[in-house]
Scaffold this motif. Structure first.
Motif, PDB file in Angstrom:
ATOM      1  N   LYS A   1       2.154  12.907   4.336  1.00  0.00           N
ATOM      2  CA  LYS A   1       0.772  12.586   3.955  1.00  0.00           C
ATOM      3  C   LYS A   1       0.661  11.155   3.433  1.00  0.00           C
ATOM      4  N   THR A   2       1.670  10.722   2.689  1.00  0.00           N
ATOM      5  CA  THR A   2       1.670   9.361   2.150  1.00  0.00           C
ATOM      6  C   THR A   2       1.680   8.327   3.265  1.00  0.00           C
ATOM      7  N   PHE A   3       2.497   8.563   4.290  1.00  0.00           N
ATOM      8  CA  PHE A   3       2.548   7.628   5.424  1.00  0.00           C
ATOM      9  C   PHE A   3       1.221   7.588   6.177  1.00  0.00           C
ATOM     10  N   VAL A   4       0.599   8.743   6.365  1.00  0.00           N
ATOM     11  CA  VAL A   4      -0.686   8.786   7.070  1.00  0.00           C
ATOM     12  C   VAL A   4      -1.765   8.078   6.274  1.00  0.00           C
TER      13      VAL A   4
ATOM     14  N   VAL B   1      -9.967  -7.909   7.427  1.00  0.00           N
ATOM     15  CA  VAL B   1      -9.390  -9.252   7.512  1.00  0.00           C
ATOM     16  C   VAL B   1      -9.686  -9.883   8.874  1.00  0.00           C
ATOM     17  N   GLY B   2      -9.520  -9.113   9.941  1.00  0.00           N
ATOM     18  CA  GLY B   2      -9.744  -9.651  11.271  1.00  0.00           C
ATOM     19  C   GLY B   2     -11.194 -10.035  11.518  1.00  0.00           C
TER      20      GLY B   2
ATOM     21  N   ILE C   1       0.834  -1.201   0.000  1.00  0.00           N
ATOM     22  CA  ILE C   1       0.000   0.000   0.000  1.00  0.00           C
ATOM     23  C   ILE C   1       0.869   1.252   0.000  1.00  0.00           C
ATOM     24  N   LEU C   2       1.877   1.261   0.856  1.00  0.00           N
ATOM     25  CA  LEU C   2       2.789   2.411   0.919  1.00  0.00           C
ATOM     26  C   LEU C   2       3.540   2.582  -0.396  1.00  0.00           C
TER      27      LEU C   2
ATOM     28  N   MET D   1      -5.365   3.332   5.355  1.00  0.00           N
ATOM     29  CA  MET D   1      -5.817   2.268   4.459  1.00  0.00           C
ATOM     30  C   MET D   1      -5.454   0.890   5.010  1.00  0.00           C
ATOM     31  N   THR D   2      -4.262   0.777   5.596  1.00  0.00           N
ATOM     32  CA  THR D   2      -3.852  -0.497   6.200  1.00  0.00           C
ATOM     33  C   THR D   2      -4.765  -0.869   7.357  1.00  0.00           C
ATOM     34  N   GLY D   3      -5.111   0.118   8.187  1.00  0.00           N
ATOM     35  CA  GLY D   3      -6.009  -0.146   9.313  1.00  0.00           C
ATOM     36  C   GLY D   3      -7.355  -0.660   8.870  1.00  0.00           C
ATOM     37  N   VAL D   4      -7.893  -0.055   7.814  1.00  0.00           N
ATOM     38  CA  VAL D   4      -9.194  -0.500   7.292  1.00  0.00           C
ATOM     39  C   VAL D   4      -9.111  -1.941   6.792  1.00  0.00           C
TER      40      VAL D   4
END
Length: 422
Positions: free
Chosen positions: A267-270, A283-284, A60-61, A275-278
């Motif tokens: 901004k890219t890291f945030v 998945v969880g 994603i990053l 997106m990773t959290g979502v």
């Protein structure tokens, strides 16, 4: 069990996000079947405690770094120099750019956002109907999940316990088939409807334009060569390749192209973290939901039912495609894989269908779900960029869906397309 499924469908119908639906349904299932409260977070944690899943945030990053570091702009220029001379060439170049970008990002939504922000306004200026331009980018974005490296392939490999490297290899020809069929469709529609007039160029000028664009974008094109070459040669794994992709994106966008500023980087890291959290929530919660289904032997019961009515591999693939098409309209890709792979993959093996081949069938079906309402992620991204209501895209989307369904049938019944390089 009826309470669990009924709640899931009701929540989807009223527009609750998919991971919330799965959490609500799984929570009610826990109450119904008396599962203790400690088992739920433990199941979710165990589903995310995987070395393979570490590839998700890094891919994603990497995709976001390419979007802000000038790589996507150079890929658009290269694609337009290759097919831009055709009638409908700008639309075809949007698909070709998505194919280039897909070899680096691994995400359909990232591909749609990166290419759509530039190509939809450009196509509108050149006479394309705005809804058709948005539909082109939406269907092209799904190539981010078909052409390797792909996050959906990583999740499928994890759930089905198959080689992720083999899944990447299997996705090459299906990805080319889908991409070129969409390009041909756009050219035919533009020719029939008479938009996107172009100025013909001589072969010499055309080759010169390609050379200039290729020279400008060669560093961007080296990225998939490094990633996929490293995986296939055994230098690093698919997870380690995602870290290499991030480092290469930082190097090219920040130090060579010098278009990646510190503000862009923050901004890219945030954005990548959000997106990773979502995705991890999806998945969880999907893993918890799948655990409840397994606990109550739903996969076994449903599997026996499908095996009885299918009659053979041809009938099973037809039923599986129909089920995946309908389910893809209502469920997010990762949740769909985690819930349905344990049900369908064992039946496919019983009928003599290779799990790698079935994985490609499943992934292409899931990608169609990304452009079908009411939960088509790519549709919402394209509509947001084009500032259009989703119903405006339904008419131009119809012809693309017909082509995609034909592609799925070809991939389903011609195993060579997925297995040729294995």
């Amino acid at each position: 069990m009826l309470l669990m499924f009924g709640t899931l469908l009701f929540c989807l119908a009223i527009g609750v996000p998919v991971f919330a639906c799965l959490g609500i349904a799984a929570g009610l299932a826990m109450l119904q079947f008396g599962l203790d409260l400690l088992s739920a977070p433990q199941t979710i944690f165990e589903s995310l405690d995987s070395f393979t899943l570490m590839a998700v945030p890094f891919y994603i990053l990497a995709g976001n770094l390419m979007q802000t570091g000038g790589i996507s702009r150079r890929l658009i220029h290269l694609a337009n120099s290759i097919v831009g001379w055709l009638r409908g060439g700008l639309g075809a170049s949007s698909i070709l750019t998505c194919m280039f970008f897909a070899t680096m990002s691994g995400s359909s939504s990232a591909t749609t956002a990166a290419i759509g922000s530039s190509m939809i306004p450009a196509m509108e200026k050149k006479g394309y109907p705005k809804n058709f331009a948005a539909a082109c980018v939406a269907v092209g974005g799904e190539l981010g999940a078909i052409i390797p490296p792909s996050l959906t392939m990583i999740i499928y490999g994890l759930v089905a316990n198959v080689s992720i490297g083999s899944m990447f290899i299997a996705g090459i020809l299906p990805g080319l088939l889908v991409g070129f069929s969409l390009m041909l469709t756009i050219v035919l529609v533009a020719t029939v409807r008479g938009f996107d007039n172009v100025t013909r160029v001589s072969p010499r000028v055309w080759l010169c334009n390609i050379y200039v664009a290729l020279k400008e974008s060669i560093l961007a094109l080296l990225m998939p060569v490094i990633i996929l070459g490293g995986i296939y040669s055994g230098i690093f794994t698919a997870t380690e390749a995602s870290v290499v992709a991030v480092l290469y994106g930082l190097l090219v966008g920040g130090l060579i192209y010098r278009e990646l500023t510190l503000r862009d980087l923050a901004k890219t890291f945030v954005d990548s973290a959000i997106m990773t959290g979502v995705i991890m929530l999806i998945v969880g919660c999907a893993a918890l939901f799948a655990y409840m289904l397994t606990l109550n032997q739903v996969p076994q019961t449903f599997g026996r039912f499908i095996a009885e009515i299918a009659g053979g591999p041809i009938g099973f693939l037809l039923l599986a495609n129909l089920l995946l098409f309908v389910a893809g309209m209502f469920m997010e890709a990762f949740a769909l894989i985690i819930i349905l792979v344990p049900i369908l993959a064992p039946i496919a093996v019983q009928f003599g269908i290779d799990p790698i081949h079935f994985g490609m069938i499943m992934i292409v079906n899931i990608c169609i779900g990304m452009v079908t309402p009411p939960v088509g992620v790519n549709l919402f991204i394209a509509c947001q960029i084009a500032n259009l209501p989703i119903e405006k895209l339904l008419r131009p989307l119809g012809i693309f869906l017909a082509v995609l369904i034909l592609d799925v049938l070809l991939i389903s019944y011609i195993p060579w397309l997925s297995m040729a390089f294995l």
